[in-house]
Scaffold this motif. Structure first.
Motif, PDB file in Angstrom:
ATOM      1  N   TYR A   1       0.855  -1.290   0.323  1.00  0.00           N
ATOM      2  CA  TYR A   1      -0.072  -0.184  -0.258  1.00  0.00           C
ATOM      3  C   TYR A   1       1.070   1.063   0.189  1.00  0.00           C
ATOM      4  CZ  TYR A   1      -3.982   2.871   0.795  1.00  0.00           C
ATOM      5  OH  TYR A   1      -5.397   3.397   0.265  1.00  0.00           O
ATOM      6  N   VAL A   2       1.770   1.486   1.137  1.00  0.00           N
ATOM      7  CA  VAL A   2       2.895   2.634   0.850  1.00  0.00           C
ATOM      8  C   VAL A   2       3.725   2.280  -0.433  1.00  0.00           C
ATOM      9  CG1 VAL A   2       4.827   2.849   2.060  1.00  0.00           C
ATOM     10  CG2 VAL A   2       2.947   2.048   3.453  1.00  0.00           C
ATOM     11  N   LYS A   3       4.105   1.589  -1.227  1.00  0.00           N
ATOM     12  CA  LYS A   3       4.839   1.346  -1.963  1.00  0.00           C
ATOM     13  C   LYS A   3       3.849   2.428  -3.331  1.00  0.00           C
ATOM     14  CE  LYS A   3       8.457  -1.624  -2.015  1.00  0.00           C
ATOM     15  NZ  LYS A   3       8.369  -3.101  -2.398  1.00  0.00           N
ATOM     16  N   GLN A   4       2.512   1.257  -3.093  1.00  0.00           N
ATOM     17  CA  GLN A   4       1.700   2.115  -4.503  1.00  0.00           C
ATOM     18  C   GLN A   4       1.548   3.244  -4.116  1.00  0.00           C
ATOM     19  OE1 GLN A   4      -2.232   1.393  -2.740  1.00  0.00           O
ATOM     20  NE2 GLN A   4      -2.841   3.814  -4.296  1.00  0.00           N
ATOM     21  N   LEU A   5       1.391   4.400  -3.401  1.00  0.00           N
ATOM     22  CA  LEU A   5       0.872   5.211  -2.560  1.00  0.00           C
ATOM     23  C   LEU A   5       2.227   6.658  -3.507  1.00  0.00           C
ATOM     24  CD1 LEU A   5      -0.531   6.149   0.849  1.00  0.00           C
ATOM     25  CD2 LEU A   5      -1.321   6.907  -1.686  1.00  0.00           C
ATOM     26  N   ILE A   6       4.049   5.144  -2.852  1.00  0.00           N
ATOM     27  CA  ILE A   6       5.210   6.212  -3.369  1.00  0.00           C
ATOM     28  C   ILE A   6       4.904   6.492  -5.011  1.00  0.00           C
ATOM     29  CG2 ILE A   6       7.111   6.620  -3.061  1.00  0.00           C
ATOM     30  CD1 ILE A   6       7.040   5.460  -0.616  1.00  0.00           C
ATOM     31  N   ASP A   7       4.458   5.036  -4.986  1.00  0.00           N
ATOM     32  CA  ASP A   7       4.032   4.814  -7.262  1.00  0.00           C
ATOM     33  C   ASP A   7       2.970   6.779  -7.578  1.00  0.00           C
ATOM     34  OD1 ASP A   7       6.031   3.485  -7.373  1.00  0.00           O
ATOM     35  OD2 ASP A   7       4.878   1.601  -7.062  1.00  0.00           O
ATOM     36  N   THR A   8       2.096   6.869  -7.562  1.00  0.00           N
ATOM     37  CA  THR A   8       1.352   7.182  -7.535  1.00  0.00           C
ATOM     38  C   THR A   8       0.984   8.349  -7.853  1.00  0.00           C
ATOM     39  OG1 THR A   8      -0.599   5.629  -6.193  1.00  0.00           O
ATOM     40  CG2 THR A   8      -0.230   4.840  -8.098  1.00  0.00           C
ATOM     41  N   VAL A   9       1.495   8.983  -6.208  1.00  0.00           N
ATOM     42  CA  VAL A   9       0.821  10.666  -6.027  1.00  0.00           C
ATOM     43  C   VAL A   9       2.104  11.231  -5.144  1.00  0.00           C
ATOM     44  CG1 VAL A   9      -1.355   9.648  -5.049  1.00  0.00           C
ATOM     45  CG2 VAL A   9       0.141  10.009  -3.295  1.00  0.00           C
ATOM     46  N   ALA A  10       3.384  10.474  -4.949  1.00  0.00           N
ATOM     47  CA  ALA A  10       4.434  11.415  -4.585  1.00  0.00           C
ATOM     48  C   ALA A  10       4.900  11.861  -5.142  1.00  0.00           C
ATOM     49  CB  ALA A  10       4.933   9.846  -3.349  1.00  0.00           C
ATOM     50  N   GLY A  11       5.148  11.577  -6.540  1.00  0.00           N
ATOM     51  CA  GLY A  11       5.903  11.450  -7.287  1.00  0.00           C
ATOM     52  C   GLY A  11       7.396  13.211  -7.841  1.00  0.00           C
ATOM     53  N   ASP A  12       6.413  14.043  -7.188  1.00  0.00           N
ATOM     54  CA  ASP A  12       6.414  15.558  -8.023  1.00  0.00           C
ATOM     55  C   ASP A  12       7.044  16.288  -6.320  1.00  0.00           C
ATOM     56  OD1 ASP A  12       5.540  14.898 -10.428  1.00  0.00           O
ATOM     57  OD2 ASP A  12       2.901  16.083 -10.127  1.00  0.00           O
ATOM     58  N   GLY A  13       6.993  15.606  -5.247  1.00  0.00           N
ATOM     59  CA  GLY A  13       7.087  16.068  -4.008  1.00  0.00           C
ATOM     60  C   GLY A  13       5.798  16.412  -3.536  1.00  0.00           C
ATOM     61  N   GLY A  14       5.993  17.615  -1.879  1.00  0.00           N
ATOM     62  CA  GLY A  14       4.653  18.193  -1.758  1.00  0.00           C
ATOM     63  C   GLY A  14       4.099  17.170  -1.027  1.00  0.00           C
ATOM     64  N   TYR A  15       4.660  16.062  -1.017  1.00  0.00           N
ATOM     65  CA  TYR A  15       3.214  14.453  -0.301  1.00  0.00           C
ATOM     66  C   TYR A  15       4.229  14.422   1.343  1.00  0.00           C
ATOM     67  CZ  TYR A  15       1.569  10.166   0.131  1.00  0.00           C
ATOM     68  OH  TYR A  15       1.645   8.995   0.251  1.00  0.00           O
ATOM     69  N   ALA A  16       3.165  13.639   1.770  1.00  0.00           N
ATOM     70  CA  ALA A  16       4.163  13.323   2.659  1.00  0.00           C
ATOM     71  C   ALA A  16       3.429  11.440   3.752  1.00  0.00           C
ATOM     72  CB  ALA A  16       3.532  13.418   4.476  1.00  0.00           C
TER      73      ALA A  16
END
Lengths: 210, 449
Positions: free
Chosen positions: B406-421
């Motif tokens: 789940y964590v990997k999928q979040l990072i893959d799909t929404v963390a790419g541009d930064g601005g994400y925690a």
């Protein structure tokens, strides 16, 4: 004129609904006709809730209107109208959790949809659910919980019901703030419902009520 | 405590924020004992600053909001957390040492029971006082402000709180209902009459209880300050969030009117409710500014309660919930602060409303629970930092492999541009330690940019 009452309640026109009730009763209308109008109005409210036109404020206000109108009507009733209640639902917020708003809305929506609801309140001990299933003999048990801390209580409650040999005679639904399908499976319940209308739909499906 | 520079009045919001961040990130006067702890402190403060600025940090920051998990993990009860500072400290240290989170997250579960006992507080139940010793505090709604008291609140909110709300919310302060308005001190001949009620036995009793509770609060501040200081010294974890405030609708709906009553007010007296909400904006701003300044922290935590999907229609959200919250957010941003919104429940219907261009880009942080994160990225990406959504149900009932995926999928799909925690959807109470480890470890390894 009772069509007007149905419309007033369904459209959240509280003052008009109460004035119409008084007018109807003073004009000699049958008290039972008023209650039937309330039931018809609640059906519309439920449909609008399902269609995401109505939300919690409307359910709460509808509940208030119903309470006030019933208080007006009940003293004039010649006989009790409680006789034709449908299947029994046992409801409560699980042990350790004292939240009641969601549970109360579910209770109310089940009630207006014809179910006989016994509400055990909040922070209900596991043993209390077991004991009440034995005496009250519900077809459906509805467990409410708002906190993530209710996860374990949900599971313990379902396990205790199974340990008492009662699991086969009831269907169990869970609902509330942080509940979801995963917790339903974890707790060993039969279904998770996301809101009050989902609870009504599940109860109807399980009991064959219309 | 943050001390604003002399030219504060002339500074634009952006510069004010830079000044607050600089003071929070400074090593001077902080307890970090080793160069390693100092380096961690600098790296972690920069990491979260980067996401607020909508940049890519060194890696995805780990920002779960810790609740009573640490107590369960440390083998102590919710009652211990509120009454036994030594046990609390031990469990709090153990959690932070074993899990090495990025931040020293203010623990919502740790509050001094003695203070509430002395005040005979009615709005909450807590372990041993209404909830079992194993369950943390919970709020009990009631109409602490009655339906006909809006005018009093609107005319004089602080006076209403002092003489109306507090005597009801704290049984030990019931004497305060007899206190006169403080405006009755404006001329010498008025002062004796002003003082007289304070000498009456019920009022004297109330002040005695008030002072005893204040002393207990000070004792607690010492104990919690010591525990947090030790963690900062040893691990270099920066404290987060700092300040606290609430959405005006929740201020009135949670503890003044209650859910049922405020929702009926939306129909029965909408004009009064709207006036009260508007009147609450400067109070909400002031509360956030005061608490964050006192903590020398640029972040103001704002849990959002009654505006979630399903609570009201979007039309009502736009009419009753959003305008006063938006004004509060703008007030905080203008004071150089970063609102840290903790969005409970689902906000799928609200994303278009909250992504309001009048709130400057790169000025807020939103953590979501059951909201579709792809939609969040679409609507909020490039405008505000966001995070959350690791399901608490999965942390409790799932497996480490599930959590890792789940964590990997979040990072893959929404963390790419930064601005994400990375954060859990809700406060972390019940969770399997191995699942939490999976979340933390995956974020730390897989979340590197």
């Amino acid at each position: 004129m009772s069509d007007e009452l149905v419309k007033a309640i369904a459209d959240m026109q509280e003052e008009e609904a109460l004035a119409l009730t008084k007018k109807l009763l003073d004009g000699g209308a049958e008290p039972i006709a008023i209650l039937n109008a309330c039931r018809a109005a609640m059906e519309i409210v439920g449909q609008r809730f399902e269609k995401n036109e109505y939300f919690i404020p409307e359910l709460i206000l509808a509940g208030e209107m119903l309470k006030t109108i019933s208080a007006e009507v009940k003293p004039r009733l010649k006989q009790s109208v409680d006789g034709k209640k449908g299947a029994k639902v046992l409801l409560g917020t699980v042990q350790g959790d004292i939240h009641d708003i969601g549970k109360d809305i579910v209770s109310f929506m089940l009630d207006v949809n014809g179910f006989e609801v016994k509400d055990l309140g909040v922070d209900v001990p596991v043993a209390k659910f077991v004991e009440e299933i034995k005496t009250y003999q519900p077809a459906v048990v509805a467990l409410s919980g708002f906190l993530t801390l209710a996860y374990t209580s949900m599971k313990e409650t379902v396990e205790a019901i199974a340990a008492a040999g009662l699991r086969q005679q009831v269907k169990i639904m869970i609902g509330g703030g942080t509940m979801d399908q995963q917790i339903c499976a974890y707790a060993g319940a039969d279904a998770f419902g996301k809101d009050a209308m989902a609870a009504v739909a599940l109860a109807k499906e399980w009991t064959g009520a219309k | 405590m943050f001390t604003p520079p002399a030219n504060w009045r002339d500074l634009p919001a952006r510069d004010r924020r830079e000044a607050r961040f600089a003071a929070w990130m400074a090593l001077d006067g902080k307890p970090m004992a080793t160069p390693a702890a100092q380096a961690t402190f600098t790296r972690h403060t920069q990491r979260v600053k980067d996401i607020i600025d909508l940049k890519k940090p060194d890696r995805v920051p780990l920002l779960p909001f810790m609740g009573s998990f640490f107590a369960i993990y440390g083998g102590i009860t919710a009652h211990d957390v509120m009454y036994d500072y030594a046990k609390y400290t031990q469990a709090w240290l153990k959690y932070n040492r074993d899990f090495q989170p990025d931040y020293l997250v203010f623990s919502g579960a740790f509050n001094p029971g003695k203070v509430f006992d002395l005040l005979d507080y009615k709005v909450y139940r807590w372990p041993g006082r209404g909830t079992p010793k194993t369950q943390p505090f919970q709020c009990v709604e009631a109409e602490y402000m009655r339906a006909d008291e809006y005018d009093w609140y609107i005319a004089d909110p602080e006076g209403f709180y002092m003489r109306g709300y507090m005597p009801r919310a704290f049984a030990a302060l019931s004497g305060w209902a007899m206190l006169p308005t403080v405006f009755a001190t404006m001329e010498l001949p008025m002062i004796p009459a002003f003082m007289i009620p304070a000498g009456l036995p019920p009022v004297v009793q109330s002040f005695k209880a008030f002072i005893a509770a204040a002393e207990a609060a000070l004792e607690y501040a010492g104990a919690s300050g010591q525990a947090d200081g030790q963690i900062m010294a040893e691990l270099g974890l920066p404290p987060l969030p700092g300040g606290f405030t609430k959405a005006p609708f929740d201020i009135i709906g949670d503890t003044l009117r209650g859910t049922r009553a405020i929702m009926m007010d939306m129909y029965r007296q909408p004009a009064k409710l709207l006036a009260a909400l508007e009147r609450t904006v400067p109070i909400a701003v002031q509360m956030g500014v005061g608490t964050a300044t006192g903590q020398n922290n640029p972040f103001v935590f704002i849990p959002l309660h009654k505006g979630a999907d399903g609570f009201m229609s979007n039309a009502d959200f736009k009419k009753f919930y959003w305008p006063s919250l938006k004004a509060t957010l703008i007030g905080l941003v203008n004071a150089g602060l970063v609102p840290y919104l903790f969005v409970e429940g689902g906000y799928n219907q609200r994303l278009d409303v909250i992504a309001d261009p009048e709130i400057p880009a790169g000025s807020t942080y939103w953590t979501f629970d059951k909201t579709d994160m792809q939609a969040v990225k679409r609507k909020l990406g490039g405008w505000a930092a966001f995070g959350g959504n690791v399901p608490n149900s999965m942390l409790h009932a799932g497996t480490p492999a599930q959590v890792t995926d789940y964590v990997k999928q979040l990072i893959d799909t929404v963390a790419g541009d930064g601005g994400y925690a990375m954060a859990a959807g809700a406060v972390v109470d019940e969770a399997k330690p191995e699942n939490l480890h999976a979340m933390f470890d995956t974020c730390k390894s897989y979340g590197v940019y």
